[in-house]
Scaffold this active site. Structure first.
Site, PDB file in Angstrom:
ATOM      1  N   ARG A 244       2.381   0.386  -0.976  1.00  0.00           N
ATOM      2  CA  ARG A 244       3.185   0.629  -1.926  1.00  0.00           C
ATOM      3  C   ARG A 244       2.783  -0.048  -3.394  1.00  0.00           C
ATOM      4  NH1 ARG A 244       4.602   4.457   0.436  1.00  0.00           N
ATOM      5  NH2 ARG A 244       6.606   5.038   1.000  1.00  0.00           N
ATOM      6  N   GLU A 273       5.272   5.203 -10.326  1.00  0.00           N
ATOM      7  CA  GLU A 273       4.391   6.579 -10.257  1.00  0.00           C
ATOM      8  C   GLU A 273       5.058   7.765 -10.867  1.00  0.00           C
ATOM      9  OE1 GLU A 273       2.633   5.356  -5.922  1.00  0.00           O
ATOM     10  OE2 GLU A 273       3.938   7.001  -6.007  1.00  0.00           O
ATOM     11  N   HIS A 292      -1.128   8.954  -5.230  1.00  0.00           N
ATOM     12  CA  HIS A 292      -0.559   8.629  -4.078  1.00  0.00           C
ATOM     13  C   HIS A 292      -0.622  10.102  -3.025  1.00  0.00           C
ATOM     14  CE1 HIS A 292       3.345   6.779  -2.328  1.00  0.00           C
ATOM     15  NE2 HIS A 292       2.543   7.030  -1.334  1.00  0.00           N
TER      16      HIS A 292
END
Length: 328
Positions: A244, A273, A292
């Site tokens: 993360r 993000e 991601h």
């Protein structure tokens, strides 16, 4: 079984930017009546009684107290993915609702992206691609060099399912594998991949050529890697994050990359993000950032849905829950 008899599952939407992928919808419909957030909000009185599960895809829909209070028959929130830092587990538990995740479905794809980022950074693949396609390129420089992964030292921080999968892959590259974890792995598990336990994270940071973060985001791991930790790493080392974004102090990382405290970074996750378009990390040439995509494969998305469905059905049928997540 008629469709109206199927248990209701709440999802954000079908398709679009944030909705459940179209190819998963038919699969979910075999077991549940799908109720979108729009349908729920338009007819709360009727729909609230039907919803027994929530299927979370890409951290959506948002679970807050107001939603939980409006779903009297809710029994389970099934998260598609491992990380549950977007969920208030204690609050959800207070409503008598179970939370599940999908640790088995994501392990291979996430380990793959960790290896891909390590290789891409070490061999400067993104830069190489840009040079190869640039209109300004007249020749390829002979002194444009990367570093080898084979026989280098890899430090894995977080040796759960994903971390161990990374170690299995790294073994094939004859890497020396160090790891730091809350608990030491069994001796036979260590021997199978040639991994050596570092009780102190400092020892791992000082020895590793590549440091890979594979931890869950918790209060203890938030900003686990900051200025001090980056300063302990080799100036030739690369930091890789597949966990993360908030596990790294990004301001400290910017400074470390600018001042060449470490050689490079490769991130599949950031905080937030996506990063703001003027974020200093985006201006550096010794970093790779991907959007991601650790679990963004056809196979992983399907397996996550399967695992989530298995979890939901287990809860609804009063059976043992394969992947329940408990409040800490």
């Amino acid at each position: 079984m008629a469709e109206q008899e199927l248990p209701g599952v709440l999802i954000l939407d079908i398709g679009g930017t944030h909705g459940v992928l179209e190819n998963l919808v038919a699969f979910l419909k075999k077991h549940f009546r799908l109720i979108t957030m729009k349908e729920f909000l338009e007819n709360k009185k009727e729909m609230s009684k039907k919803i027994q599960s929530v299927f979370m895809f890409e951290c959506r829909p948002t679970i807050d107290r107001e939603l939980l209070e409006s779903l009297p028959n809710l029994k389970v929130i099934a998260n598609s993915g491992v990380g549950v830092d977007h969920l208030d587990l204690k609050m959800i538990s207070n409503f008598g609702v179970k939370v599940t995740n999908t640790p088995h479905a994501v392990a291979d794809s996430t380990a793959d992206i960790g290896m891909a980022l390590m290789l891409a950074s070490a061999r400067r693949l993104v830069e190489g691609c840009q040079i190869s396609i640039s209109r300004d390129t007249k020749y390829f420089a002979v002194d444009w060099l990367g570093v080898e992964v084979t026989r280098a030292t890899l430090g894995i921080i977080g040796m759960g399912n994903i971390g161990y999968k990374v170690a299995q892959r790294a073994k094939a590259f004859e890497m020396k594998i160090l790891y730091h974890n809350r608990n030491q792995r069994k001796k036979e598990e260590e021997q199978a991949v040639g991994a050596h336990y570092c009780e102190k994270i400092e020892d791992l940071l000082q020895q590793s050529d590549f440091v890979m973060l594979v931890v869950n985001l918790t209060p203890e791991t938030c900003k686990l890697i900051g200025k001090r930790e980056l300063g302990l790493m080799k100036p030739t080392a690369t930091l890789i994050n597949i966990s993360r974004g908030a596990v790294i102090d990004q301001d400290a990382l910017v400074e470390a990359l600018q001042k060449k405290v470490i050689m490079a970074a490769a991130l599949d996750v950031t905080y937030p993000e996506p990063l703001p378009r003027d974020h200093p990390l985006l201006k550096l040439d010794n970093i790779i950032i991907t959007p991601h995509i650790g679990t963004a494969t056809v196979q992983a998305i399907r397996m996550m849905a399967e695992e989530a469905i298995t979890n939901m059905l287990a809860v609804l049928n009063g059976q043992p829950i394969p992947s329940e997540v408990f409040p800490r």
